[in-house]
Write a protein that holds these residues in place. Structure first.
Motif, PDB file in Angstrom:
ATOM      1  N   GLU A  26       4.555  32.836  27.078  1.00  0.00           N
ATOM      2  CA  GLU A  26       4.994  31.768  26.176  1.00  0.00           C
ATOM      3  C   GLU A  26       4.387  30.446  26.639  1.00  0.00           C
ATOM      4  OE1 GLU A  26       6.789  31.862  23.451  1.00  0.00           O
ATOM      5  OE2 GLU A  26       7.898  33.762  23.500  1.00  0.00           O
ATOM      6  N   LEU A  54      17.667  30.594  28.817  1.00  0.00           N
ATOM      7  CA  LEU A  54      17.301  31.973  28.471  1.00  0.00           C
ATOM      8  C   LEU A  54      16.706  32.078  27.076  1.00  0.00           C
ATOM      9  CD1 LEU A  54      20.518  33.806  29.748  1.00  0.00           C
ATOM     10  CD2 LEU A  54      18.419  33.298  30.990  1.00  0.00           C
ATOM     11  N   PHE A  55      16.676  30.980  26.342  1.00  0.00           N
ATOM     12  CA  PHE A  55      16.282  31.075  24.938  1.00  0.00           C
ATOM     13  C   PHE A  55      14.821  31.505  24.786  1.00  0.00           C
ATOM     14  CE2 PHE A  55      14.648  29.611  20.907  1.00  0.00           C
ATOM     15  CZ  PHE A  55      15.571  30.174  20.054  1.00  0.00           C
ATOM     16  N   ARG A  56      13.944  30.887  25.534  1.00  0.00           N
ATOM     17  CA  ARG A  56      12.527  31.273  25.451  1.00  0.00           C
ATOM     18  C   ARG A  56      12.011  31.520  26.863  1.00  0.00           C
ATOM     19  NH1 ARG A  56       9.691  31.580  21.403  1.00  0.00           N
ATOM     20  NH2 ARG A  56      11.005  30.203  20.164  1.00  0.00           N
ATOM     21  N   GLN A  57      11.930  32.798  27.200  1.00  0.00           N
ATOM     22  CA  GLN A  57      11.484  33.181  28.540  1.00  0.00           C
ATOM     23  C   GLN A  57      10.145  33.894  28.471  1.00  0.00           C
ATOM     24  OE1 GLN A  57      14.906  35.029  30.931  1.00  0.00           O
ATOM     25  NE2 GLN A  57      15.526  35.219  28.817  1.00  0.00           N
ATOM     26  N   SER A  61      15.287  43.684  15.086  1.00  0.00           N
ATOM     27  CA  SER A  61      14.773  43.366  16.415  1.00  0.00           C
ATOM     28  C   SER A  61      15.425  42.082  16.938  1.00  0.00           C
ATOM     29  CB  SER A  61      13.255  43.191  16.313  1.00  0.00           C
ATOM     30  OG  SER A  61      12.727  42.906  17.577  1.00  0.00           O
ATOM     31  N   GLY A  62      16.205  42.230  17.986  1.00  0.00           N
ATOM     32  CA  GLY A  62      16.925  41.067  18.522  1.00  0.00           C
ATOM     33  C   GLY A  62      16.744  40.961  20.025  1.00  0.00           C
ATOM     34  N   GLY A  63      17.349  39.918  20.604  1.00  0.00           N
ATOM     35  CA  GLY A  63      17.160  39.656  22.028  1.00  0.00           C
ATOM     36  C   GLY A  63      18.456  39.766  22.806  1.00  0.00           C
ATOM     37  N   PHE A 109      11.733  38.953  29.115  1.00  0.00           N
ATOM     38  CA  PHE A 109      13.034  38.994  28.450  1.00  0.00           C
ATOM     39  C   PHE A 109      13.272  40.404  27.933  1.00  0.00           C
ATOM     40  CE2 PHE A 109      11.286  38.959  24.129  1.00  0.00           C
ATOM     41  CZ  PHE A 109      10.014  38.475  24.366  1.00  0.00           C
ATOM     42  N   GLN A 116      14.603  43.019  24.756  1.00  0.00           N
ATOM     43  CA  GLN A 116      14.821  43.127  23.300  1.00  0.00           C
ATOM     44  C   GLN A 116      15.615  44.390  22.986  1.00  0.00           C
ATOM     45  OE1 GLN A 116      10.595  43.092  22.125  1.00  0.00           O
ATOM     46  NE2 GLN A 116      11.006  41.147  21.128  1.00  0.00           N
ATOM     47  N   ARG A 174       5.865  37.890  27.537  1.00  0.00           N
ATOM     48  CA  ARG A 174       4.991  37.029  26.736  1.00  0.00           C
ATOM     49  C   ARG A 174       4.622  35.793  27.560  1.00  0.00           C
ATOM     50  NH1 ARG A 174       8.030  37.309  20.759  1.00  0.00           N
ATOM     51  NH2 ARG A 174       7.982  39.583  20.727  1.00  0.00           N
ATOM     52  N   ARG A 179       4.121  23.544  20.216  1.00  0.00           N
ATOM     53  CA  ARG A 179       3.565  24.603  19.374  1.00  0.00           C
ATOM     54  C   ARG A 179       3.460  24.033  17.974  1.00  0.00           C
ATOM     55  NH1 ARG A 179       6.812  30.196  20.153  1.00  0.00           N
ATOM     56  NH2 ARG A 179       6.379  30.381  17.940  1.00  0.00           N
ATOM     57  N   GLU A 185      16.628  31.557  15.574  1.00  0.00           N
ATOM     58  CA  GLU A 185      16.613  33.016  15.384  1.00  0.00           C
ATOM     59  C   GLU A 185      17.333  33.736  16.518  1.00  0.00           C
ATOM     60  OE1 GLU A 185      12.721  34.738  14.736  1.00  0.00           O
ATOM     61  OE2 GLU A 185      13.385  36.665  15.549  1.00  0.00           O
ATOM     62  N   TRP A 186      18.166  34.705  16.110  1.00  0.00           N
ATOM     63  CA  TRP A 186      18.828  35.574  17.076  1.00  0.00           C
ATOM     64  C   TRP A 186      18.259  36.997  16.926  1.00  0.00           C
ATOM     65  CZ3 TRP A 186      24.916  35.194  17.695  1.00  0.00           C
ATOM     66  CH2 TRP A 186      25.307  35.908  18.819  1.00  0.00           C
ATOM     67  N   GLU A 187      18.058  37.382  15.655  1.00  0.00           N
ATOM     68  CA  GLU A 187      17.514  38.724  15.392  1.00  0.00           C
ATOM     69  C   GLU A 187      16.750  38.686  14.085  1.00  0.00           C
ATOM     70  OE1 GLU A 187      19.633  42.184  16.421  1.00  0.00           O
ATOM     71  OE2 GLU A 187      19.422  43.124  14.459  1.00  0.00           O
ATOM     72  N   ARG A 204      19.020  36.236  24.337  1.00  0.00           N
ATOM     73  CA  ARG A 204      19.561  35.253  23.378  1.00  0.00           C
ATOM     74  C   ARG A 204      21.017  35.573  23.087  1.00  0.00           C
ATOM     75  NH1 ARG A 204      14.659  33.497  19.352  1.00  0.00           N
ATOM     76  NH2 ARG A 204      13.271  33.035  21.094  1.00  0.00           N
TER      77      ARG A 204
HETATM   78  P1  ATP Z   1      10.341  33.152  18.029  1.00  0.00           P
HETATM   79  O1  ATP Z   1       9.951  32.795  16.624  1.00  0.00           O
HETATM   80  O2  ATP Z   1      11.623  32.507  18.500  1.00  0.00           O
HETATM   81  O3  ATP Z   1       9.208  33.032  19.008  1.00  0.00           O
HETATM   82  P2  ATP Z   1       9.777  35.867  17.378  1.00  0.00           P
HETATM   83  O4  ATP Z   1       9.881  35.840  15.883  1.00  0.00           O
HETATM   84  O5  ATP Z   1       8.441  35.854  18.013  1.00  0.00           O
HETATM   85  O6  ATP Z   1      10.703  34.703  18.007  1.00  0.00           O
HETATM   86  P3  ATP Z   1      10.298  38.638  17.680  1.00  0.00           P
HETATM   87  O7  ATP Z   1       8.930  38.952  18.119  1.00  0.00           O
HETATM   88  O8  ATP Z   1      10.702  39.026  16.291  1.00  0.00           O
HETATM   89  O9  ATP Z   1      10.603  37.088  17.912  1.00  0.00           O
HETATM   90  O10 ATP Z   1      11.311  39.213  18.749  1.00  0.00           O
HETATM   91  C1  ATP Z   1      12.596  39.714  18.417  1.00  0.00           C
HETATM   92  C2  ATP Z   1      13.681  38.994  19.188  1.00  0.00           C
HETATM   93  O11 ATP Z   1      13.363  38.906  20.574  1.00  0.00           O
HETATM   94  C3  ATP Z   1      13.924  37.558  18.748  1.00  0.00           C
HETATM   95  O12 ATP Z   1      14.783  37.531  17.622  1.00  0.00           O
HETATM   96  C4  ATP Z   1      14.599  36.968  19.977  1.00  0.00           C
HETATM   97  O13 ATP Z   1      15.981  37.259  19.999  1.00  0.00           O
HETATM   98  C5  ATP Z   1      13.929  37.720  21.122  1.00  0.00           C
HETATM   99  N1  ATP Z   1      12.876  36.911  21.736  1.00  0.00           N
HETATM  100  C6  ATP Z   1      11.611  36.714  21.263  1.00  0.00           C
HETATM  101  N2  ATP Z   1      10.914  35.949  22.100  1.00  0.00           N
HETATM  102  C7  ATP Z   1      11.738  35.641  23.129  1.00  0.00           C
HETATM  103  C8  ATP Z   1      11.581  34.887  24.340  1.00  0.00           C
HETATM  104  N3  ATP Z   1      10.436  34.315  24.655  1.00  0.00           N
HETATM  105  N4  ATP Z   1      12.648  34.753  25.173  1.00  0.00           N
HETATM  106  C9  ATP Z   1      13.832  35.351  24.885  1.00  0.00           C
HETATM  107  N5  ATP Z   1      14.016  36.102  23.768  1.00  0.00           N
HETATM  108  C10 ATP Z   1      12.996  36.245  22.897  1.00  0.00           C
END
Ligand code: ATP
Length: 454
Positions: free
Chosen positions: A195, A202-205, A319-321, A208, A210, A193, A111, A277-279, A324
């Motif tokens: 992605e 589980l970090f980027r799924q 807004s958090g996950g 997921f 929220q 998403r 990306r 990022e966590w939230e 995550r």
């Molecule tokens: P990133 O920059 O990591 O893509 P984002 O800024 O797009 O995240 P937000 O749209 O603000 O994320 O979503 C709020 C929360 O949802 C994030 O802080 C994260 O904890 C969670 N989150 C976002 N995308 C994902 C994902 N693909 N997989 C798991 N958790 C996610």
């Protein structure tokens, strides 16, 4: 409060490799790859018996803190499919895109917003130094269709973020729950998403979960509530981790801020993936309700019951996950503790007791002594009404402790021969491995005090 770039690099226990958590999750039933027998699907996971308990505890604690603990916050649970116009109004159809480049040499995909500025400027792959392709743009929304008859089918989207339901239900909540501004609406729910670079477990799924709060305020009170929720959320995360110094705020720079946002912060946590990022704590102003008013033709303004002032409320968003949180907590809690006698290291999950999937395990000292097993089973049955308890009679006591340490069970109870004489048991604590003798009748109160909300 800690500031972004200056956050100290603390070298306490080493950062845990993600692979260790993946292996433990599979071995002990926290997380499995989805559709594994068909080869799996990247970025999609299922949660096993322990995972689902852990996840429920995490969600419950969030809900308790955010909704139950605030008189001016209520909850909803919205559908994951909405009218397609929602995603036009929100800007996702037009702007929810990632820009991607591929390396012509090693074929890896990146990306653009994740590349270092020098790699972008020189068009150079960070992995092998090869040349990168021209960027291509992808929309992340997942399409789906409502209806079965060809021609009458309506294209829509699985929700790309959960919070949109809150704006859609705002007016209904206002009218049905006797809330007045300032007030908030919370929701926990799935988001989808496409992605382009799913990964890191589980970090980027692609599917997921929220948790969101949208807090509606009078414009004059925006700063006050922004500061309140920013602090509250930070302290919340801090309350559930061991490594407090791995948590900090990152303030968004002017080039990252949406045009309506005066400020924005990410709560970040440091793992082997670096600070991530966590939230997000966002200043959304009147953007969302104004857009939905405009696109739906419905007036979403608010009239103050006392002053009769009419205005579109401003919004503070947190807004958090959930996923995550799940991953970060496992990374935070996992430790391989060297054995003082040079035996195998002890793997222990130092999870907060209130979040641990199993709260207590009950063991008879020996499995072939009926008086011991029936007493232990009786204690287990009694505790099971109050919390998740496991009964285990297989193998040596030491091995049984190890099995529970590895899944984060905070207390283990052993029924021995003394129990049969004086109705007491030993209670062994996970972290310090200390043992205490407690009367059987005192166990429920003893445990509830230690594994309940703080
Ligand atoms: P990133 O920059 O990591 O893509 P984002 O800024 O797009 O995240 P937000 O749209 O603000 O994320 O979503 C709020 C929360 O949802 C994030 O802080 C994260 O904890 C969670 N989150 C976002 N995308 C994902 C994902 N693909 N997989 C798991 N958790 C996610």
């Amino acid at each position: 409060m800690t500031q972004t770039e200056q956050a100290p690099e603390v070298q306490d226990t080493p950062l845990v490799p993600i692979d260790k958590i993946v292996a433990l999750s599979k071995r002990r039933g926290f997380v499995y790859p989805n559709s594994e027998i068909y080869g799996g699907v990247a970025g999609i996971y299922d949660f096993g018996p322990l995972g689902v308990e852990f996840r429920n505890n995490i969600r419950r604690y969030w809900w308790w803190s955010m909704v139950q603990n605030h008189d001016n916050v209520v909850g909803i649970e919205g559908a994951t499919i909405t009218h397609p116009r929602v995603w036009e109004a929100s800007g996702h159809v037009e702007n929810f895109v990632d820009r991607l480049v591929d390396c012509k040499k090693c074929k890896r995909r990146f990306r653009i917003d994740h590349l270092a500025p020098e790699n972008v400027a020189q068009n150079k792959c960070p992995n092998c130094g090869g040349e990168l392709t021209e960027p291509r743009t992808f929309n992340l929304l997942m399409e789906t269709y409502l209806g079965v008859v060809e021609g009458d089918r309506m294209k829509t989207y699985l929700r790309g973020e959960a919070c949109q339901n809150i704006y859609l239900d705002y007016d209904n909540v206002l009218k049905s729950s006797r809330m007045q501004i300032p007030f908030g609406i919370c929701q926990i729910g799935k988001a989808y998403r496409n992605e382009v670079t799913p990964g890191n477990f589980l970090f980027r799924q692609r599917e997921f979960e929220q948790w969101d709060l949208q807090f509606f305020v009078h414009p004059s009170e925006m700063q006050k509530w922004f500061d309140y929720w920013k602090e509250y959320r930070f302290e919340w995360y801090k309350s559930i981790i061991n490594h407090k110094d791995r948590l900090h705020f990152r303030e968004h720079g002017p080039d990252e801020l949406a045009h309506y946002a005066k400020q924005a912060y990410d709560i970040e946590y440091r793992t082997v993936l670096g600070w991530q990022e966590w939230e997000g704590i966002h200043w959304r102003q009147d953007w969302d309700l104004s857009r939905h008013s405009q696109y739906s033709g419905q007036d979403l303004s608010y009239t103050d019951p006392e002053t009769k002032e009419r205005y579109i409320p401003w919004i503070v968003e947190t807004s958090g996950g959930v996923d995550r949180t799940f991953l970060n907590l496992l990374l935070d809690a996992y430790e391989e503790e060297p054995d003082p006698n040079g035996k195998e290291p002890r793997t222990v999950l130092r999870l907060h007791p209130m979040l641990a999937p199993v709260k207590v395990a009950v063991f008879p000292l020996q499995k072939n002594k009926e008086e011991l097993t029936s007493t232990a089973k009786g204690i287990h049955k009694r505790l099971q009404r109050l919390m998740v308890s496991q009964y285990d009679e297989i193998g040596a006591i030491g091995r049984r402790y190890r099995r529970q340490d590895e899944i984060g069970t905070p207390y283990c109870i052993t029924v021995d021969f003394q129990t049969l004489e004086d109705q007491t048991v030993t209670v062994r604590e996970r972290d310090k491995m200390t043992q205490e003798r407690i009367a059987i009748d005192a166990l429920p109160a003893y445990l509830l005090e230690r594994v309940g909300w703080q």
